[in-house]
Design a protein around this motif. Sequence first.
Motif: not given
Lengths: 401, 226
Positions: B97-98, B100-101
């Motif tokens: 997963l990204l 910082r999102m």
Amino acid sequence: MDVIEVAAVSWDSLRCNKLRSFLTMLGVIIGVAAVILLVSIGEGARRYIRKELGGLGTNILIVVPGKTAKEGGMHMGASSVRKLVYDDAVLIKRRSIHVQYAVPVIVGTSRVKQAGNVRDTYIVGVTEEYFPARNLSIELGRAINSNDVEARRRVCVLGRTVKRDLFGDANPLGAPVKLGDARYRVVGVMQRKGVTLGYDLDDVVFIPTTSARELFDTDALLNITVKARSEQVLEAAKRDIRRILMRRHAGREDFTIMSQDEMLDVMGKVLNIMTAVLAGIASISLVVGGIGIMNIMLVSVRERTREIGIRKAVGAKNRDILLQFLAESTVLSITGGLGGIVLGGVTAMLIPLFVDFLPTEIAWWSVLLAFLFSAMVGVFFGVYPARKAALYDPIVALRYE
Amino acid sequence: MEPLIHLQGIRKSYSLGGAPLEVLRGIDLQVQRGEFIAVMGPSGSGKSTLLNIIGCLDRPTEGLYLLEGMDVGSRTDEELAEIRNRKMGFVFQSFNLLPRMSALKNVELPLLYSGVSAGERKERAYAMLERVGLAHRAGHNPSELSGGEQQRVAIARALINRPVIILADEPTGNLDSRSGIDIMETFKALHREGTTIVLVTHERVVADYAERMITLKDGVCTDGCY
Ligand SMILES: Nc1ncnc2c1ncn2[C@@H]1O[C@H](COP(=O)(O)OP(=O)(O)OP(=O)(O)O)[C@@H](O)[C@H]1O
Ligand SMILES: [Mg+2]
């Protein structure tokens, strides 16, 4: 992905690294601010000079000894140059119908003394015509008149500053002052005028030009200040003066006649060069700021290798990744550019408040130029890192730790 | 009926300086719509490589790959990106997963690259999070979620663009057994709804959720391929 999406994504990632983004921007901020500020100083100088020359009065021609090349640069004190003398001015007035006034001006410096008060200042020798020619008004007493000039009277008219220094609030009319060793009598005080053409007209003492000749023991004039009858005959007056003086100077044109426009022109050329040099130097700092952006973008691309892999795995095309990073560097530089405009603009407006000899004027072309240049810097220095990011192999990027 | 995926003679080799390293040595495999396949085999046997090729993340060195009858080998990189976007859903061992999102933004990601409007993206991502039981964590960043929750977010992301197949590479590898079971139950439910799944695993219990199992060894399929 459309432009708004791209901008939003890059804005998000810049926000995640606030300090780093800010420090990177600082390079651009300083660069843009420097361009705007330095150009505003150049423009301020231009306006200052324009104002000063404007104070000269309209339809004024200044005749100085020596030939000035049109490109500027005066040959001062060359031996072949014949000096201008009192009779030159008299002849110009007498022989040209276009000339309203022709004033032989002698300038020297001297110590002025009055009852223990001392001031070193400029002594300007003029005729009665000088005051109407240059729109100078008398506040107290009278100006130099033609009798003073003819009789070489030792009378003087004080500038405001000189009067205040020597007499304070006391009435100076009729009082004796010493110019060097000679005794003069005060007959008038000038109204406030301010700085014109290099000297402060409030900080001078006017005396008859004939008395100045004796005081300084010279008949060489600083200039002949001529006023033409109207703007229409300015050129004709100029031609007359040239003809009259050349006849007196054995056919040689060893003098220069300058109008206000020509002086502005010469000064303008010098200032253009100065402004261009300043803007150029400031631009270098913008380029340095761009290199800073490139550096941080390369770091960012490396740090976010995995992110690039993830984005590609879910369907981002090379172009999407390229645009994302390009947008980041552009947003960095544009935000920095806006910050620089604010910083440069505010500094340019504040400087004259604190440093009174440094007038500034914000030039809109420099704001636009600096901003566009900073945006271009962002794109230019962003392309390489963004291309690098776009061309990552998704498998390799996903495996990157 | 035409198979969803048709692999024939798939080879993959890396040239590491000297002799080429053959990772896949002729794989023939067909995947039908709605199948749930587990891929097993020792470490280094080429399972991930095969999965990446099926998912169009990687290209085979040799061989034929037909996806819904379309030859994938002749497609450009840009077209492969579009295929990944529209037809593939990846689930990785390390969630990917990204960081910082938010969970919601992560789930939206594939839609970002298929030109779906912001409003619809949000709506669909939220619905998908609801489906994996994480609607109440939509605003949280991955670091605030447990491993099992992160993997469910990843599954929601894989499903968001209605892919034709889910490709999961050891999805339970980083999870404790409890969360692992959760995830496998999710896959099972998806399969029941008709989703095609290919899943790589080392664990027998995980493989048992699938209805068909294939085994790779040294880059060849020793069992279950047809
Ligand atoms: N880019 C590469 N360059 C060289 N060799 C590679 C590369 N990618 C993978 N390999 C090799 O290919 C072989 C198969 O790798 P792969 O990841 O498919 O194995 P795997 O079956 O998934 O193993 P594991 O169960 O450990 O995940 C390994 O020996 C690996 O070292
Ligand atoms: Mg693997």
